[in-house]
Design an enzyme around this catalytic site. Sequence first.
Site, PDB file in Angstrom:
ATOM      1  N   ASP A   1      54.657 -15.907 119.455  1.00  0.00           N
ATOM      2  CA  ASP A   1      54.144 -16.765 120.525  1.00  0.00           C
ATOM      3  C   ASP A   1      55.331 -17.371 121.266  1.00  0.00           C
ATOM      4  OD1 ASP A   1      52.490 -18.965 121.921  1.00  0.00           O
ATOM      5  OD2 ASP A   1      50.968 -17.905 120.762  1.00  0.00           O
TER       6      ASP A   1
ATOM      7  N   HIS B   1      56.478 -14.886 123.475  1.00  0.00           N
ATOM      8  CA  HIS B   1      55.863 -15.102 124.784  1.00  0.00           C
ATOM      9  C   HIS B   1      56.800 -15.783 125.773  1.00  0.00           C
ATOM     10  CE1 HIS B   1      51.475 -14.928 123.083  1.00  0.00           C
ATOM     11  NE2 HIS B   1      52.182 -13.846 122.828  1.00  0.00           N
TER      12      HIS B   1
END
Length: 355
Positions: free
Chosen positions: A181, A204
């Site tokens: 993430d 991310h």
Amino acid sequence: MEPRPRPLAVAVNALLCVLSLCVSAAEAENVTTYDAKNFGAKGNGVDDDTKGVLMAATDLKRFGNDWIEFGWVTNLTVVGQNGGVIDGQGAASWPFNKCPVRKDCKVLPTSVMFLNNQNTVVRDITSVNSKFFHIALLHNNNMRMSNLRIHAPENSPNTDGIHIERNTGVIISDSRIGTGDDCISIGQGNHNIYIARVHCGPGHGMSVGSLGRYVGEGDVTSIHVTDMTFQGTMNGVRIKTWENSPTKSLAARMLFENMVMKDVQTPIIIDQKYCPYYNCEHRYVSGVTLEDIKFKNIKGTSTLPVAVLLRCGVPCHGVVLQNVDLIYNGQAGTLSHCENANATYVGYQHPKPCV
């Protein structure tokens, strides 16, 4: 009303013995060291604490919101020594994480939480395979973090490296973060955040947000991020806010400069229509006002044609792009896409500015 401060020994429990951490009243003089062996830690390779690597239990029934918590301490120093590792053993728990697809999901435990501390130093810590966030900062003032190593597989859900919420005066520097993430996520209610020399990837990217989802969120102001490298990430620098915000807030005075993007899908992105779920209602624009946001000296390669995406719900004010050089590593050139951005462009621009 805040919870009552808990004893320091309870907050740090077995971590001190395993990682040779020093929790001190001051780094220079009058140092007080707490040995976790005096509070029940054994370091025998059988109990939860083990010599060299601290391994979390895999039984989720043994956890609350977090695993290791440092809370309500002034002048706290946490230093890892001798190659100590915090291992969340998250692989056994990741299949139970429904947060990527459900709003009402049960949140898994964060590996290390810093809560309501004043004047904190954290350095030389390695965290791997957290069940949820690796490190979370909540309601801290004046915090310095450096030389952190944070790792989890690219497909591990919600394993943010460092999540920051309702803090003032946080410095994060000289670290490497690769997760499933955000490497670093700056949530609501933060002021005066400085991030420098962090390598991010996989993951991310680095996000401000998501913002505007809940009632009563605090403003996010004075954010300075510099000298970061992103490699193989989904995004580079991203600001994301929800539509249909229940209350209004402000995100302003942000500078992102001297960034290197290496095969990043979307290096620069503002998304005020953020929603990770398939059944999102697009009824109202975001209640988060974006002002005074500057992207300066951003260069590298993108893996998608749209390298700059500026999607504002209502017009953003004071968005500046200065000296941007992003090249698509496919057949065509890079593109910009803008909605209500009203951006100002200074210096070299590739891709070309939105018309």
